[in-house]
Design a protein around this motif. Structure first.
Motif, PDB file in Angstrom:
ATOM      1  N   HIS A 248     -12.253  -6.693   6.755  1.00 28.54           N
ATOM      2  CA  HIS A 248     -11.159  -5.732   6.560  1.00 28.54           C
ATOM      3  C   HIS A 248     -11.683  -4.312   6.729  1.00 28.54           C
ATOM      4  O   HIS A 248     -11.054  -3.482   7.411  1.00 28.54           O
ATOM      5  CB  HIS A 248     -10.550  -5.915   5.169  1.00 28.54           C
ATOM      6  CG  HIS A 248      -9.593  -4.832   4.782  1.00 28.54           C
ATOM      7  ND1 HIS A 248      -8.388  -4.632   5.425  1.00 28.54           N
ATOM      8  CD2 HIS A 248      -9.672  -3.876   3.814  1.00 28.54           C
ATOM      9  CE1 HIS A 248      -7.759  -3.608   4.869  1.00 28.54           C
ATOM     10  NE2 HIS A 248      -8.520  -3.140   3.880  1.00 28.54           N
ATOM     11  N   GLU A 249     -12.851  -4.033   6.147  1.00 27.68           N
ATOM     12  CA  GLU A 249     -13.429  -2.689   6.261  1.00 27.68           C
ATOM     13  C   GLU A 249     -13.724  -2.352   7.720  1.00 27.68           C
ATOM     14  O   GLU A 249     -13.466  -1.231   8.180  1.00 27.68           O
ATOM     15  CB  GLU A 249     -14.714  -2.607   5.428  1.00 27.68           C
ATOM     16  CG  GLU A 249     -14.511  -2.794   3.940  1.00 27.68           C
ATOM     17  CD  GLU A 249     -13.675  -1.678   3.330  1.00 27.68           C
ATOM     18  OE1 GLU A 249     -13.652  -0.562   3.911  1.00 27.68           O
ATOM     19  OE2 GLU A 249     -13.044  -1.920   2.293  1.00 27.68           O
ATOM     20  N   ARG A 250     -14.257  -3.313   8.464  1.00 26.15           N
ATOM     21  CA  ARG A 250     -14.547  -3.077   9.882  1.00 26.15           C
ATOM     22  C   ARG A 250     -13.279  -2.803  10.671  1.00 26.15           C
ATOM     23  O   ARG A 250     -13.249  -1.918  11.535  1.00 26.15           O
ATOM     24  CB  ARG A 250     -15.293  -4.274  10.474  1.00 26.15           C
ATOM     25  CG  ARG A 250     -16.762  -4.368  10.083  1.00 26.15           C
ATOM     26  CD  ARG A 250     -17.502  -5.404  10.909  1.00 26.15           C
ATOM     27  NE  ARG A 250     -17.110  -6.762  10.563  1.00 26.15           N
ATOM     28  CZ  ARG A 250     -17.693  -7.479   9.613  1.00 26.15           C
ATOM     29  NH1 ARG A 250     -18.700  -6.978   8.911  1.00 26.15           N
ATOM     30  NH2 ARG A 250     -17.289  -8.713   9.360  1.00 26.15           N
ATOM     31  N   ARG A 251     -12.248  -3.509  10.368  1.00 29.19           N
ATOM     32  CA  ARG A 251     -11.006  -3.329  11.134  1.00 29.19           C
ATOM     33  C   ARG A 251     -10.299  -2.028  10.773  1.00 29.19           C
ATOM     34  O   ARG A 251      -9.697  -1.384  11.626  1.00 29.19           O
ATOM     35  CB  ARG A 251     -10.109  -4.552  10.942  1.00 29.19           C
ATOM     36  CG  ARG A 251     -10.721  -5.771  11.628  1.00 29.19           C
ATOM     37  CD  ARG A 251      -9.884  -7.019  11.534  1.00 29.19           C
ATOM     38  NE  ARG A 251     -10.593  -8.110  12.227  1.00 29.19           N
ATOM     39  CZ  ARG A 251     -10.044  -8.895  13.138  1.00 29.19           C
ATOM     40  NH1 ARG A 251      -8.782  -8.744  13.481  1.00 29.19           N
ATOM     41  NH2 ARG A 251     -10.757  -9.856  13.709  1.00 29.19           N
ATOM     42  N   ILE A 252     -10.409  -1.638   9.525  1.00 25.38           N
ATOM     43  CA  ILE A 252      -9.862  -0.327   9.141  1.00 25.38           C
ATOM     44  C   ILE A 252     -10.654   0.784   9.823  1.00 25.38           C
ATOM     45  O   ILE A 252     -10.083   1.773  10.307  1.00 25.38           O
ATOM     46  CB  ILE A 252      -9.908  -0.160   7.605  1.00 25.38           C
ATOM     47  CG1 ILE A 252      -8.824  -1.032   6.957  1.00 25.38           C
ATOM     48  CG2 ILE A 252      -9.731   1.295   7.208  1.00 25.38           C
ATOM     49  CD1 ILE A 252      -7.398  -0.586   7.256  1.00 25.38           C
ATOM     50  N   ALA A 253     -11.984   0.640   9.886  1.00 27.21           N
ATOM     51  CA  ALA A 253     -12.817   1.647  10.557  1.00 27.21           C
ATOM     52  C   ALA A 253     -12.454   1.726  12.042  1.00 27.21           C
ATOM     53  O   ALA A 253     -12.384   2.837  12.612  1.00 27.21           O
ATOM     54  CB  ALA A 253     -14.291   1.299  10.377  1.00 27.21           C
ATOM     55  N   ARG A 254     -12.208   0.603  12.670  1.00 27.01           N
ATOM     56  CA  ARG A 254     -11.821   0.608  14.077  1.00 27.01           C
ATOM     57  C   ARG A 254     -10.461   1.260  14.265  1.00 27.01           C
ATOM     58  O   ARG A 254     -10.245   2.013  15.208  1.00 27.01           O
ATOM     59  CB  ARG A 254     -11.801  -0.831  14.613  1.00 27.01           C
ATOM     60  CG  ARG A 254     -11.532  -0.926  16.098  1.00 27.01           C
ATOM     61  CD  ARG A 254     -11.687  -2.350  16.609  1.00 27.01           C
ATOM     62  NE  ARG A 254     -10.659  -3.218  16.043  1.00 27.01           N
ATOM     63  CZ  ARG A 254     -10.708  -4.536  16.094  1.00 27.01           C
ATOM     64  NH1 ARG A 254     -11.757  -5.161  16.640  1.00 27.01           N
ATOM     65  NH2 ARG A 254      -9.744  -5.254  15.587  1.00 27.01           N
ATOM     66  N   ARG A 256      -9.269   3.616  12.443  1.00 27.61           N
ATOM     67  CA  ARG A 256      -9.466   5.067  12.342  1.00 27.61           C
ATOM     68  C   ARG A 256     -10.086   5.639  13.617  1.00 27.61           C
ATOM     69  O   ARG A 256      -9.685   6.708  14.108  1.00 27.61           O
ATOM     70  CB  ARG A 256     -10.387   5.397  11.160  1.00 27.61           C
ATOM     71  CG  ARG A 256      -9.749   5.228   9.806  1.00 27.61           C
ATOM     72  CD  ARG A 256     -10.663   5.766   8.718  1.00 27.61           C
ATOM     73  NE  ARG A 256     -10.084   5.610   7.397  1.00 27.61           N
ATOM     74  CZ  ARG A 256      -9.181   6.450   6.885  1.00 27.61           C
ATOM     75  NH1 ARG A 256      -8.734   7.496   7.581  1.00 27.61           N
ATOM     76  NH2 ARG A 256      -8.698   6.242   5.674  1.00 27.61           N
ATOM     77  N   SER A 257     -11.049   4.898  14.189  1.00 25.26           N
ATOM     78  CA  SER A 257     -11.726   5.398  15.390  1.00 25.26           C
ATOM     79  C   SER A 257     -10.799   5.449  16.592  1.00 25.26           C
ATOM     80  O   SER A 257     -11.029   6.227  17.533  1.00 25.26           O
ATOM     81  CB  SER A 257     -12.939   4.518  15.715  1.00 25.26           C
ATOM     82  OG  SER A 257     -12.529   3.244  16.141  1.00 25.26           O
ATOM     83  N   GLU A 258      -9.756   4.676  16.555  1.00 24.36           N
ATOM     84  CA  GLU A 258      -8.801   4.677  17.662  1.00 24.36           C
ATOM     85  C   GLU A 258      -7.748   5.761  17.488  1.00 24.36           C
ATOM     86  O   GLU A 258      -6.781   5.839  18.258  1.00 24.36           O
ATOM     87  CB  GLU A 258      -8.141   3.301  17.773  1.00 24.36           C
ATOM     88  CG  GLU A 258      -9.109   2.221  18.242  1.00 24.36           C
ATOM     89  CD  GLU A 258      -8.503   0.824  18.171  1.00 24.36           C
ATOM     90  OE1 GLU A 258      -7.389   0.699  17.593  1.00 24.36           O
ATOM     91  OE2 GLU A 258      -9.114  -0.132  18.677  1.00 24.36           O
ATOM     92  N   GLY A 259      -7.936   6.576  16.453  1.00 25.88           N
ATOM     93  CA  GLY A 259      -7.046   7.722  16.260  1.00 25.88           C
ATOM     94  C   GLY A 259      -5.695   7.398  15.687  1.00 25.88           C
ATOM     95  O   GLY A 259      -4.728   8.126  15.907  1.00 25.88           O
ATOM     96  N   LYS A 260      -5.625   6.289  14.925  1.00 30.70           N
ATOM     97  CA  LYS A 260      -4.327   5.879  14.375  1.00 30.70           C
ATOM     98  C   LYS A 260      -4.099   6.433  12.971  1.00 30.70           C
ATOM     99  O   LYS A 260      -3.049   6.176  12.390  1.00 30.70           O
ATOM    100  CB  LYS A 260      -4.239   4.358  14.353  1.00 30.70           C
ATOM    101  CG  LYS A 260      -4.263   3.750  15.761  1.00 30.70           C
ATOM    102  CD  LYS A 260      -4.197   2.243  15.687  1.00 30.70           C
ATOM    103  CE  LYS A 260      -4.231   1.643  17.105  1.00 30.70           C
ATOM    104  NZ  LYS A 260      -4.214   0.163  17.076  1.00 30.70           N
ATOM    105  N   SER A 261      -5.092   7.153  12.426  1.00 27.95           N
ATOM    106  CA  SER A 261      -4.909   7.675  11.064  1.00 27.95           C
ATOM    107  C   SER A 261      -4.070   8.940  11.089  1.00 27.95           C
ATOM    108  O   SER A 261      -3.903   9.582  12.110  1.00 27.95           O
ATOM    109  CB  SER A 261      -6.272   7.974  10.467  1.00 27.95           C
ATOM    110  OG  SER A 261      -6.998   8.879  11.263  1.00 27.95           O
TER     111      SER A 261
END
Length: 261
Positions: A248-254, A256-261
């Motif tokens: 879950h942490e890895r997918r949340i980090a991804r 964020r990196s894709e600019g969805k935050s």
């Protein structure tokens, strides 16, 4: 003797094939039932397996019971009534019990006729894809029998009480087009595209984390019969396990990196 159930693994997907074409892929054989239980428990213990496709060897999915054995009064069909009762409990009914504990999404790739207990086996799967050559029949009454394997529980949950009653009381075959219309299957594809379509669906499933797939399946199963409050309680208990998992942490980090935050 060939294995009654063959298993092929490709990445996170397994294909289980009922491999008894000489007896119509009957699933009442003791060796098949034991192999099926073993496959369920082995896959449950392997977090690398995230989806399973179930199909039949040859031209049919499964004819269910071995009618020749019934006619010849062989095996369990030669037992006295009380003994036969326990033979059902210790025989064919082990399959729905095994699938009740199966944690992995299960796709039926119905390649031909699914008759009697074979129809019920398809209903026990989470998702059903049918070849255009497939057909389904809850045919027990045509032999003066009833669904002895839990089919009366599974079928109405797939297509509703009235259509399940129609299939159960008439024993009539339902073709692939009607099965799609009734919601008995999620799609019908050309015969040669059946396994590729099932694999493609499995690949969409296995992109997701094993733990969340298994917990989501458990919630779906419990929600069939459970109260809303008990389902909510189970979801509340399971969700923190997912929140604190590294995947879950890895997918949340991804995300964020894709600019969805």
């Amino acid at each position: 003797m060939n294995a009654p159930l063959t298993i092929e693994t490709s990445g996170a997907v397994q294909v289980w094939t009922i491999n008894l074409p000489e007896m119509g892929n009957a699933i009442t054989d003791k060796a098949f039932i034991a192999a099926f239980e073993e496959a369920v428990d082995a896959a449950n213990g392997d977090n690398g397996i995230r989806a399973v496709v179930l199909t039949g060897a040859g031209k049919i999915f499964s004819a269910g019971g071995n009618v020749k054995e019934m006619a010849d009064r062989e095996g369990m069909f030669g037992l006295e009534a009380i003994e036969q009762r326990y033979a059902y409990v210790d025989g064919i009914q082990r399959i729905p019990r095994a699938l009740a504990r199966f944690e992995i999404p299960l796709i039926a790739a119905v390649n031909g006729a699914a008759i009697g207990a074979g129809c019920d086996l398809a209903m026990m799967c989470d998702i059903r894809i049918a070849s255009e050559r497939a057909s389904f029949a809850e045919s027990f009454v045509t032999l003066g029998l009833i669904p002895g394997d839990g089919g009366s529980w599974f079928l109405q949950r797939a297509i509703g009480f009235e259509r399940a009653a129609e299939m159960t009381f008439t024993g009539d075959r339902v073709d692939a087009a009607t099965a799609l219309e009734w919601g008995l299957v999620s799609r019908v594809v050309p015969h040669d595209e059946l396994l590729p379509a099932a694999h493609a669906l499995a690949e969409r499933i296995v992109k997701n984390p094993s733990h969340s797939l298994r917990m989501a399946k458990r919630l779906l199963q419990e929600s069939r019969t459970g109260l809303l409050e008990s389902t909510l309680a189970m979801a509340a208990a399971m969700q923190p396990l997912a929140h604190h998992d590294a995947e879950h942490e890895r997918r949340i980090a991804r995300w964020r990196s894709e600019g969805k935050s």
